[in-house]
Design an enzyme around this catalytic site. Structure first.
Site, short mmCIF file in Angstrom:
data_model
loop_
_atom_site.label_atom_id
_atom_site.label_comp_id
_atom_site.label_asym_id
_atom_site.label_seq_id
_atom_site.Cartn_x
_atom_site.Cartn_y
_atom_site.Cartn_z
N HIS A 187 -5.92 2.03 -0.33
CA HIS A 187 -7.24 2.37 0.01
C HIS A 187 -6.80 3.42 1.09
CE1 HIS A 187 -11.21 2.50 1.65
NE2 HIS A 187 -11.43 1.93 0.74
N ASP A 204 -12.10 -4.33 -4.55
CA ASP A 204 -11.97 -4.41 -6.17
C ASP A 204 -11.10 -5.38 -6.64
OD1 ASP A 204 -12.52 -1.07 -5.92
OD2 ASP A 204 -13.99 -2.64 -6.87
C1 SDX Z 1 -12.70 1.76 -3.89
O1 SDX Z 1 -12.90 5.19 -0.33
C2 SDX Z 1 -13.59 4.12 -0.35
O2 SDX Z 1 -13.99 3.57 0.92
C3 SDX Z 1 -13.67 3.43 -1.70
C4 SDX Z 1 -14.09 2.07 -1.69
C5 SDX Z 1 -15.53 1.83 -1.42
O3 SDX Z 1 -16.07 0.91 -0.81
O4 SDX Z 1 -16.30 2.99 -1.71
O5 SDX Z 1 -13.34 1.19 -0.92
C6 SDX Z 1 -14.18 1.45 -3.08
O6 SDX Z 1 -12.71 2.64 -4.38
C7 SDX Z 1 -11.62 1.00 -3.54
C8 SDX Z 1 -10.41 1.51 -4.29
C9 SDX Z 1 -10.31 1.09 -5.68
N1 SDX Z 1 -9.28 1.69 -6.43
C10 SDX Z 1 -8.11 1.27 -6.91
O7 SDX Z 1 -7.96 -0.09 -6.67
C11 SDX Z 1 -7.17 1.79 -7.70
C12 SDX Z 1 -5.76 1.78 -7.13
N2 SDX Z 1 -5.69 2.19 -5.55
C13 SDX Z 1 -5.12 3.64 -5.79
O8 SDX Z 1 -5.38 4.30 -6.88
C14 SDX Z 1 -5.12 4.20 -4.50
O9 SDX Z 1 -4.49 3.34 -3.78
C15 SDX Z 1 -6.48 4.75 -4.01
C16 SDX Z 1 -7.00 5.69 -5.02
C17 SDX Z 1 -7.33 3.69 -3.70
C18 SDX Z 1 -6.17 5.66 -2.58
O10 SDX Z 1 -5.32 6.52 -3.06
P1 SDX Z 1 -4.93 7.77 -2.02
O11 SDX Z 1 -4.99 7.33 -0.66
O12 SDX Z 1 -5.07 9.04 -2.56
O13 SDX Z 1 -3.14 7.17 -1.90
P2 SDX Z 1 -2.18 7.97 -2.80
O14 SDX Z 1 -2.44 8.05 -4.20
O15 SDX Z 1 -1.68 9.27 -2.34
O16 SDX Z 1 -0.90 6.98 -2.72
C19 SDX Z 1 -0.07 6.89 -1.66
C20 SDX Z 1 1.26 6.39 -2.22
C21 SDX Z 1 1.83 7.08 -3.54
O17 SDX Z 1 3.16 6.72 -3.39
P3 SDX Z 1 4.20 7.88 -2.92
O18 SDX Z 1 3.92 9.19 -3.92
O19 SDX Z 1 3.78 8.05 -1.61
O20 SDX Z 1 5.60 7.48 -3.11
O21 SDX Z 1 1.00 4.86 -2.60
C22 SDX Z 1 1.25 4.77 -3.74
C23 SDX Z 1 0.95 6.18 -4.72
O22 SDX Z 1 1.88 6.23 -5.62
N3 SDX Z 1 0.02 3.91 -4.42
C24 SDX Z 1 0.12 2.99 -5.08
C25 SDX Z 1 -1.11 2.62 -5.52
N4 SDX Z 1 -1.87 2.98 -4.44
C26 SDX Z 1 -1.26 4.18 -3.95
N5 SDX Z 1 1.36 2.41 -5.97
C27 SDX Z 1 0.82 1.48 -6.62
N6 SDX Z 1 -0.40 1.08 -6.99
C28 SDX Z 1 -1.51 1.43 -6.29
N7 SDX Z 1 -2.47 0.84 -6.31
#
Ligand code: SDX
Length: 428
Positions: free
Chosen positions: A306, A363
């Site tokens: 998140h 989720d």
């Molecule tokens: C919702 O914003 C809100 O409030 C949203 C929400 C709401 O109520 O409106 O809470 C609802 O959208 C919840 C999130 C649902 N999405 C998912 O579950 C999809 C999986 N999660 C990710 O794609 C991710 O964690 C996000 C999109 C939620 C957040 O993305 P960020 O903050 O841009 O983080 P990032 O992509 O920059 O990741 C940081 C690091 C990366 O690794 P490095 O490049 O630093 O090595 O963490 C890794 C990413 O690869 N990473 C993950 C991951 N999420 C981040 N690795 C594996 N699995 C994941 N789920």
């Protein structure tokens, strides 16, 4: 705490005011940065940028705190209803019994779609995605309520909010019925919000669906937990559209489109697809987790991570407990829940996820509950939109009520081609 921030640029000092929120969050107000210095800021994904001040929802991502209008989500989950929470989120306080009863009857009065709106569904192919239908029908709805386009007084505001919150439910159920070739069910004027939705989803001619208290309670809880969440992607979209003084319906239809994406509201579908993939692939959880960590697969642990919560998402804790309780009460054994629990256990011990502060988000367990209710997978994100509608309306209202509000218009750093002349086609 100094209430100014000094920035040195090209040998000059510039002082900017510091803004402090109710919970001591701090921001540097750079509203005059470009005029004073010629510089803008750049912030990929807006992770460090506040787009507004808002009084609706407070989140502390490190402590796992979520409050609507100051009330902790845990208390609302335990004591409130979705309709009461919607009123709280939109109008900023808990309603009196009289206000709640009036709002509830307004939802009832607005539960039916205009009969000619129902014919719009014939224009969609049977396999049309319910999120496409929902965003289209929200704008179509507003064509039948032209008085809702210009909200100049509180009574029109209440009616517009009630129409949107109530009809979204009817449109959602109708899109499901259309997709399975069943006749749309009319709302039942005696039913409250959640029962009526379940009735419209699952009743068929001559055999009415009577929702159990457990399922109705679970749906109420699901919707309460989704009602608002500060400046997330879809709510920021609603504010962006609202800032041009677009009407409430157009702004919320845009919110539906932003929510659709698998990184946002579409994640509740992606979680189930991930759990299903693990189950059907014969892969064990550890193997799947190592594929996610390998990074070559571009796989993500859907339902994990998140932008704000760097600790547990308080909603996922509540949903996990509700999923356990509901499956036990309904005597449902869902193998995907077992996989989800194992996945959570493995990931929470794995340094890859711990270092990146990746925990289950809203989720991760919500899909399990929706499955247990019998909600089809392609309707999961629509359910999220139904829940989020009060939050979108509240944010639209904050913009609408601000006479000084400016249109949202971010700047950019240009990285395209330098100046060049037009080349006639014969010379290309
Ligand atoms: C919702 O914003 C809100 O409030 C949203 C929400 C709401 O109520 O409106 O809470 C609802 O959208 C919840 C999130 C649902 N999405 C998912 O579950 C999809 C999986 N999660 C990710 O794609 C991710 O964690 C996000 C999109 C939620 C957040 O993305 P960020 O903050 O841009 O983080 P990032 O992509 O920059 O990741 C940081 C690091 C990366 O690794 P490095 O490049 O630093 O090595 O963490 C890794 C990413 O690869 N990473 C993950 C991951 N999420 C981040 N690795 C594996 N699995 C994941 N789920």
């Amino acid at each position: 705490m100094s209430h100014t921030c000094r920035i040195e640029l090209d040998g000059k000092s510039h002082d900017f005011p510091v803004v402090e929120g109710v919970e001591n969050e701090l921001a540097i107000d750079i509203s005059v940065l470009r005029d004073r210095t010629g510089y803008i800021t750049l912030d990929d994904g807006y992770g460090n940028t506040g787009s507004c001040t808002s009084a609706i929802t407070y989140i502390d991502g490190d402590k796992g705190i979520l409050r609507y209008r100051g009330i902790p989500i845990e208390q609302l989950a335990a004591h409130s209803s979705f309709v009461e929470t919607a009123w709280l989120v939109i109008w900023g306080r808990l309603p009196t019994q009289d206000e709640l009863s009036q709002f509830s009857s307004m939802l009832t009065r607005n539960e039916m779609m205009h009969e000619s709106l129902r014919s719009h569904f014939q224009g969609f192919p049977p396999n049309a995605h319910p999120m496409a239908i929902l965003s289209a029908m929200i704008n179509a709805m507003s064509c039948y309520e032209p008085e809702m386009m210009e909200i100049e007084d509180e009574s029109t505001m209440v009616r517009a909010a009630a129409r949107l919150i109530s009809k979204v439910r009817t449109v959602a159920a109708a899109s499901y019925k259309m997709s399975i070739g069943q006749p749309m069910a009319y709302p039942h004027p005696e039913y409250h919000y959640c029962e009526n939705f379940l009735h419209m989803m699952f009743s068929i001619p001559y055999r009415e669906y009577i929702p159990t208290p457990e399922v109705t309670r679970a749906l109420n809880l699901f919707l309460i937990l989704h009602a608002d969440h500060e400046q997330n992607c879809s709510t920021s979209t609603v504010r962006m559209v609202a800032s041009s003084r677009a009407n409430m319906f157009a702004s919320c239809a845009a919110g539906v489109c932003a929510l659709w994406g698998p990184l946002h509201g579409g994640a509740n579908v992606a979680v189930i697809e991930m759990l299903d993939f693990i189950r059907n692939s014969g892969m064990n959880v550890a193997e799947y987790v190592s594929r996610v960590k390998a990074r070559d697969s571009r796989l993500r642990l859907m339902g994990f991570g998140h932008r704000v919560y760097k600790n547990f998402d308080p909603r996922s804790k509540i949903l996990k407990a509700a999923a356990d309780e509901m499956l036990e009460t309904l005597h449902v054994n869902d193998p995907l829940l077992d996989i989800a629990r194992e996945l959570e256990e493995v990931a929470l011990k794995d340094s890859y996820f711990v270092e990146r502060k990746l925990y289950p988000n809203v989720d991760f367990y919500s899909g399990i509950i929706l499955r247990a209710m019998g909600i089809p997978l392609n309707m999961f994100t629509v359910m999220f939109a139904m829940g989020r509608m009060p939050g979108w309306i509240a944010n639209w209202k904050e913009i609408h009520d601000d006479p000084k509000g400016r249109i949202y218009r971010p700047r950019q750093i240009y990285t395209g081609s330098p100046l060049q002349d037009y080349t006639p086609i014969e010379k290309r």
